[in-house]
Write an enzyme that holds these catalytic residues in place. Structure first.
Site, PDB file in Angstrom:
ATOM      1  N   GLU A  15      -2.894  -3.661  -3.046  1.00 60.76           N
ATOM      2  CA  GLU A  15      -3.380  -4.868  -2.380  1.00 60.76           C
ATOM      3  C   GLU A  15      -4.616  -5.428  -3.079  1.00 60.76           C
ATOM      4  O   GLU A  15      -5.506  -4.680  -3.498  1.00 60.76           O
ATOM      5  CB  GLU A  15      -3.689  -4.550  -0.918  1.00 60.76           C
ATOM      6  CG  GLU A  15      -4.001  -5.774  -0.093  1.00 60.76           C
ATOM      7  CD  GLU A  15      -4.081  -5.461   1.395  1.00 60.76           C
ATOM      8  OE1 GLU A  15      -4.339  -6.396   2.171  1.00 60.76           O
ATOM      9  OE2 GLU A  15      -3.888  -4.298   1.773  1.00 60.76           O
ATOM     10  N   ASP A  16      -4.676  -6.763  -3.214  1.00 55.86           N
ATOM     11  CA  ASP A  16      -5.847  -7.450  -3.791  1.00 55.86           C
ATOM     12  C   ASP A  16      -6.227  -6.837  -5.144  1.00 55.86           C
ATOM     13  O   ASP A  16      -7.357  -6.371  -5.329  1.00 55.86           O
ATOM     14  CB  ASP A  16      -7.060  -7.329  -2.862  1.00 55.86           C
ATOM     15  CG  ASP A  16      -6.915  -8.090  -1.556  1.00 55.86           C
ATOM     16  OD1 ASP A  16      -5.775  -8.367  -1.156  1.00 55.86           O
ATOM     17  OD2 ASP A  16      -7.940  -8.402  -0.936  1.00 55.86           O
ATOM     18  N   CYS A  54      -3.709 -13.206   0.900  1.00 61.89           N
ATOM     19  CA  CYS A  54      -2.752 -12.197   1.359  1.00 61.89           C
ATOM     20  C   CYS A  54      -1.494 -12.737   2.026  1.00 61.89           C
ATOM     21  O   CYS A  54      -0.393 -12.666   1.469  1.00 61.89           O
ATOM     22  CB  CYS A  54      -3.445 -11.249   2.343  1.00 61.89           C
ATOM     23  SG  CYS A  54      -5.030 -10.632   1.829  1.00 61.89           S
ATOM     24  N   ASP A 230      -0.481  -8.676  -4.361  1.00 61.58           N
ATOM     25  CA  ASP A 230      -0.334  -9.971  -3.695  1.00 61.58           C
ATOM     26  C   ASP A 230      -1.267 -11.030  -4.269  1.00 61.58           C
ATOM     27  O   ASP A 230      -0.995 -12.220  -4.162  1.00 61.58           O
ATOM     28  CB  ASP A 230      -0.535  -9.843  -2.179  1.00 61.58           C
ATOM     29  CG  ASP A 230      -1.777  -9.055  -1.792  1.00 61.58           C
ATOM     30  OD1 ASP A 230      -2.489  -8.569  -2.693  1.00 61.58           O
ATOM     31  OD2 ASP A 230      -2.039  -8.911  -0.587  1.00 61.58           O
ATOM     32  N   HIS A 231      -2.399 -10.618  -4.913  1.00 58.92           N
ATOM     33  CA  HIS A 231      -3.350 -11.552  -5.522  1.00 58.92           C
ATOM     34  C   HIS A 231      -4.543 -10.760  -6.026  1.00 58.92           C
ATOM     35  O   HIS A 231      -4.609  -9.536  -5.872  1.00 58.92           O
ATOM     36  CB  HIS A 231      -3.834 -12.612  -4.512  1.00 58.92           C
ATOM     37  CG  HIS A 231      -4.375 -12.016  -3.262  1.00 58.92           C
ATOM     38  ND1 HIS A 231      -5.629 -11.461  -3.196  1.00 58.92           N
ATOM     39  CD2 HIS A 231      -3.809 -11.834  -2.041  1.00 58.92           C
ATOM     40  CE1 HIS A 231      -5.823 -10.970  -1.975  1.00 58.92           C
ATOM     41  NE2 HIS A 231      -4.737 -11.179  -1.257  1.00 58.92           N
TER      42      HIS A 231
END
Length: 558
Positions: A15-16, A54, A230-231
């Site tokens: 994540e992130d 997100c 996701d980013h």
């Protein structure tokens, strides 16, 4: 290479997380498990997300469609900008009726689908999306059943870089870190970046544990493993369409199908992940999806463009669109009179953001960091990402790049027209269409219909009954786009909480009731009722709607 039929699929999302991995050439990162996975499979250098934040990004991953088509582009739908006052209420996005969470297609094809544990799609995933929302491939009832299992490693979230995070005490050398030119080079910034690296190293170890379990079960050779994000995690990255916000690591190991050590420079969107899984698992990819397979026999061979959207993020409305090709990035600001850094409460917790505000207030920022804090922006930005990977030098006004600028303008506008960009509509109007009168619509409960030699299915049998065999049972909800889940077990499904916050919390893995809900099978074809007595419980659920009441009936076949 020979074709593998019906492979297992394992997704591990960081994540992130920008690709600050050793296998991507970062000298600071100590990521032995990621590096080994890349050496055993393929690494994509130009994978990008559809949104730099997100939930909108994840909505595209789980559906294979752009957030601006679905109405999932505002972050977040369950906490509007006027929380506690007038304006847009909390809501679930009601996506087009033909849209599904793509694991439903896999479940219908016989796959066991699990997700541990994050969803965060701007809507509560229907009960039909997963066999076990918090499960593991080891939970499948038949060890020979193929699986699709998702593991979300959330320790790399934006908050990993904050002061007081779990990764504050680490051995990352501060002088080894390259500070991006759009940040001031101060101890505060370097310490935050060190915590980010420590979080990546932690999740690399977690990835190693998951891969070890795959090896223990003898499944490594029959499983395609995907790693993605996701980013990006940092200011001027997360929530922004610069590459620091949308460049995703993408590693795929698929034994006998991807040559070890492959480096792929094709342009890929994370929206392509779901269609890729459907394709390699032998499941037809619905044509309405915007995503296309990037691996396997149906691989698209690289996109001409990826498109990115930025809309309301928490309290902050800001409509920005972007397109990127192999080399150039185009950004369009719909309100250029606004400053780059409007108020965002959550983002301002970040120590790098606090450091930049401190220096800005003292008049001590200059160069690219000062540009990041500018009180207005150009209407358009254009960057040569090869010559200028940090996207500092805006070429939009350069006559030598006029043709490239026009090409991207046209490509962006054509894409917006093709996908029906809902970001051009005020959010309040969009929500009024989704939830008429501010009330969430409810999915109609399933109906039971029996068909057989003496029963022609002209009437529903809501309570069941006695039937002469053979007998076929159909189920149907009157709500367009509803999916149906059922069970033969005598285990009622609790009604969802009345409060939308509690519903979202349960969907995010924080179930106040405790435990997992009873498992439900996906209805995708008529059922042949066995001789004797059978009780069936069924619920229907359309994305964005409240789940239906449970229908229960007992059928006796003689």
């Amino acid at each position: 290479m020979k074709k593998t039929t019906r492979p297992n699929v394992l997704w591990v999302s960081f994540e992130d997380c920008s690709p600050r991995f050793g296998c991507y050439g970062d000298p600071v990162a100590r990521t032995p498990n990621l590096d080994r996975l890349a050496s055993e499979g393929g690494l994509w250098t130009k994978a990008f997300t559809t949104a730099p934040v997100c939930a909108p990004s994840r909505s595209a991953v789980i559906t294979g469609m752009h957030p601006v088509t679905l109405g999932t582009h505002h972050m977040r739908t369950n906490s509007g900008p006027h929380h506690g006052g007038k304006g847009v209420p909390r809501y679930e996005a009601v996506v087009p009726h033909y849209v599904r969470c793509f694991p439903e297609y896999l479940r219908a094809a016989g796959y066991f689908c699990t997700n541990r544990s994050k969803t965060d799609y701007q809507f509560i995933p229907p009960i039909t999306a997963w066999d076990l929302p918090g499960g593991h491939w080891r939970d499948r009832p038949d060890p020979d059943q193929p699986f699709f299992s998702v593991f979300n490693l959330d320790e790399t979230h934006e908050m990993a870089g904050w002061e007081g995070s779990f990764f504050g005490d680490n051995d990352i050398r501060l002088d080894s870190i390259e500070v991006p030119p759009y940040f001031p080079d101060t101890p505060v910034v370097r310490e935050s970046l060190a915590r980010v690296y420590a979080a990546i190293e932690h999740c690399d170890r977690r990835l190693g544990d998951i891969l070890a379990e795959l090896d223990e079960d003898g499944l490594a050779d029959s499983t395609a493993v995907f790693v993605w994000t996701d980013h990006g995690p940092l200011p001027r990255g997360k929530r922004w369409p610069y590459d620091s916000g949308i460049h995703s690591p993408l590693i795929v190991r698929w034994p006998e199908m991807i040559e070890p050590g492959t480096i792929n420079d094709e342009l890929v969107s994370t929206m392509d992940l779901g269609p890729t899984v459907l394709s390699i698992c032998g499941t037809e990819v619905p044509r309405h999806l915007h995503g296309r397979p990037f691996v396997g026999p149906d691989a698209h061979g690289g996109r001409d463009y990826v498109f990115i959207s930025r809309d309301r993020y928490d309290e902050m409305y800001d409509t920005v669109r972007a397109s990127r090709d192999q080399r150039f990035k185009y950004i369009r600001h719909y309100d250029p009179a606004r400053p780059y850094m409007m108020w965002n409460s959550f983002r301002n917790n970040h120590p790098i953001m606090q450091e930049m505000w401190r220096l800005y207030a003292a008049g001590e920022l200059e160069g690219p960091p000062a540009q990041t804090m500018a009180d207005k922006r150009p209407a358009e930005e254009l960057y040569d990402t090869e010559a200028d990977p940090h996207e500092i030098h805006n070429l939009a006004g350069d006559p030598a790049h006029r043709e490239i600028l026009e090409r991207h303008r046209n490509a962006l506008e054509q894409w917006q027209h093709e996908v029906g960009d809902l970001g051009m509509m005020p959010e309040e109007m969009m929500v009024a269409q989704m939830w008429p009168g501010g009330v969430q619509p409810t999915t109609d409960a399933p109906k039971f219909i029996v068909v057989g030699a003496e029963h022609h299915g002209t009437e529903a049998s809501p309570e069941g009954g006695t039937f002469k065999g053979p007998a076929i049972l159909q189920m149907q909800s009157s709500t367009q786009g509803a999916s149906i889940a059922y069970t033969f077990e005598d285990d009622p499904l609790p009604d969802p909480p009345a409060d939308l916050d509690a519903q979202f919390a349960a969907a995010l893995g924080h179930n106040p009731r405790g435990g997992e809900p009873p498992r439900r099978l996906l209805y995708h074809e008529p059922l042949r009722l066995p001789v004797g007595e059978t009780t069936i419980r069924a619920v229907a659920h359309r994305i964005g709607y409240r789940r239906s009441p449970e229908s229960v009936a007992t059928f006796i076949v003689e």
